[in-house]
Design a protein around this motif. Structure first.
Motif, PDB file in Angstrom:
ATOM      1  N   SER A   1      42.124   5.713  -5.018  1.00 11.09           N
ATOM      2  CA  SER A   1      42.481   7.001  -4.420  1.00 11.09           C
ATOM      3  C   SER A   1      42.682   6.857  -2.917  1.00 11.09           C
ATOM      4  CB  SER A   1      41.380   8.030  -4.692  1.00 11.09           C
ATOM      5  OG  SER A   1      41.253   8.299  -6.067  1.00 11.09           O
ATOM      6  N   GLY A   2      41.785   6.119  -2.278  1.00 13.92           N
ATOM      7  CA  GLY A   2      41.906   5.924  -0.845  1.00 13.92           C
ATOM      8  C   GLY A   2      43.187   5.210  -0.469  1.00 13.92           C
ATOM      9  N   ILE A   3      43.529   4.175  -1.203  1.00 12.71           N
ATOM     10  CA  ILE A   3      44.755   3.423  -0.912  1.00 12.71           C
ATOM     11  C   ILE A   3      45.973   4.336  -1.026  1.00 12.71           C
ATOM     12  CG2 ILE A   3      46.241   1.556  -1.720  1.00 12.71           C
ATOM     13  CD1 ILE A   3      43.655   0.087  -2.564  1.00 12.71           C
ATOM     14  N   CYS A   4      46.031   5.121  -2.092  1.00 14.12           N
ATOM     15  CA  CYS A   4      47.188   5.991  -2.322  1.00 14.12           C
ATOM     16  C   CYS A   4      47.276   7.113  -1.286  1.00 14.12           C
ATOM     17  CB  CYS A   4      47.109   6.590  -3.727  1.00 14.12           C
ATOM     18  SG  CYS A   4      47.239   5.384  -5.061  1.00 14.12           S
ATOM     19  N   LEU A   5      46.163   7.776  -1.017  1.00 19.45           N
ATOM     20  CA  LEU A   5      46.176   8.901  -0.082  1.00 19.45           C
ATOM     21  C   LEU A   5      46.473   8.441   1.345  1.00 19.45           C
ATOM     22  CD1 LEU A   5      43.110  10.966  -1.368  1.00 19.45           C
ATOM     23  CD2 LEU A   5      45.527  11.518  -1.669  1.00 19.45           C
ATOM     24  N   PHE A   6      45.910   7.312   1.737  1.00 22.80           N
ATOM     25  CA  PHE A   6      46.151   6.846   3.097  1.00 22.80           C
ATOM     26  C   PHE A   6      47.562   6.295   3.273  1.00 22.80           C
ATOM     27  CE2 PHE A   6      41.579   7.220   3.744  1.00 22.80           C
ATOM     28  CZ  PHE A   6      41.543   7.687   5.053  1.00 22.80           C
ATOM     29  N   GLU A   7      48.198   5.822   2.195  1.00 20.29           N
ATOM     30  CA  GLU A   7      49.606   5.448   2.290  1.00 20.29           C
ATOM     31  C   GLU A   7      50.451   6.692   2.555  1.00 20.29           C
ATOM     32  OE1 GLU A   7      53.371   3.683   2.284  1.00 20.29           O
ATOM     33  OE2 GLU A   7      51.362   3.034   2.863  1.00 20.29           O
ATOM     34  N   ALA A   8      50.120   7.800   1.905  1.00 22.41           N
ATOM     35  CA  ALA A   8      50.830   9.048   2.186  1.00 22.41           C
ATOM     36  C   ALA A   8      50.654   9.438   3.653  1.00 22.41           C
ATOM     37  CB  ALA A   8      50.321  10.164   1.274  1.00 22.41           C
ATOM     38  N   ARG A   9      49.430   9.318   4.169  1.00 19.91           N
ATOM     39  CA  ARG A   9      49.169   9.641   5.565  1.00 19.91           C
ATOM     40  C   ARG A   9      49.935   8.695   6.505  1.00 19.91           C
ATOM     41  NH1 ARG A   9      48.377  14.481   6.820  1.00 19.91           N
ATOM     42  NH2 ARG A   9      46.753  15.483   5.564  1.00 19.91           N
TER      43      ARG A   9
END
Length: 244
Positions: free
Chosen positions: A232-240
């Motif tokens: 989840s962290g990898i995916c959300l921070f890529e969006a950011r």
């Protein structure tokens, strides 16, 4: 049914005092503790007008049900604030960034996902009522305060909710190891809902089929999957990252 419930751990109790002090009925703190964390907690409780009760270790253990409570347990209002998807989306100042969990039943994983969602600035975490854990004391403690800053919405029908997100121009992306695209090739600058399943089981077929597209996290070592909170962290921070 009781009108109160118990939460434990410094981060969880302090977050509740900061964000919803009216919900805190009383706080039990280990007798004799005078360290800085306790002093900060006592000062905040006094400022919010909340009663603090010095409590023996055995009593704290009983209140926390044997969980690691760090010497602090709070009795809070049982009813959690009801927030709808409309409440989350109607006043956003930027494109929506959501995390959807399908089949995450471990409260430790839920708490970790809430903490990651808070760190990434996600606007809410969604989960189906039939295959998810509730926001219990363990999840709240692991979330380290994020349970009071990130709305956690449990929906009756996840596939229908995903379709509703599409109607609101929110692109739904399912994380799947077998996907052809990777997360770095997908434009995430608009409204995005990342949909992740539990480690091992992954997404249910209907959930997978309902997503707009699937994407994978490139894996370069020998392990085949990541814990859902890490993914989840990898995916959300890529969006950011893409949003600058």
């Amino acid at each position: 049914m009781s009108d109160t419930r118990l939460i434990h751990g410094f981060h969880a109790v302090i977050a509740k005092l900061r964000h919803a002090a009216d919900d805190v009925k009383e706080i039990h703190v280990a007798s004799g503790r005078q360290d800085s964390r306790v002093r900060d907690l006592l000062a905040l409780a006094e400022a919010r007008g909340v009663k603090v009760i010095p409590t023996e270790a055995a009593r704290l253990d009983g209140l926390a049900g044997g969980a690691r409570h760090q010497g602090v347990v709070a009795r809070v209002a049982a009813a959690q604030r009801h927030i709808t998807l409309d409440d989350v989306l109607e006043n956003l100042a930027e494109p929506a960034l959501l995390l959807v969990l399908d089949g995450v039943t471990d409260p430790h994983n839920l708490g970790a996902c809430l903490r990651v969602a808070d760190a990434a600035g996600a606007h809410a975490v969604l989960a189906p009522k039939d295959r998810a854990c509730g926001l219990n004391a363990t999840a709240i403690k692991v979330a380290s305060g994020a349970a009071d800053t990130v709305p956690y919405l449990m929906v009756t029908n996840l596939a229908r909710t995903l379709r509703e997100l599409k109607d609101r121009n929110i692109w739904t992306i399912g994380a799947a190891g077998e996907a052809e695209k990777d997360i770095y090739t997908i434009d995430q600058r608009g409204g995005v809902a990342w949909v992740l399943g539990a480690e091992g089981d992954g997404l249910r077929r209907l959930t997978r089929d309902t997503c707009d597209e699937l994407a994978k996290i490139p894996m370069y070592g020998s392990v085949e999957s990541l814990n859902v909170s890490v993914a989840s962290g990898i995916c959300l921070f890529e969006a950011r990252r893409q949003r600058g």
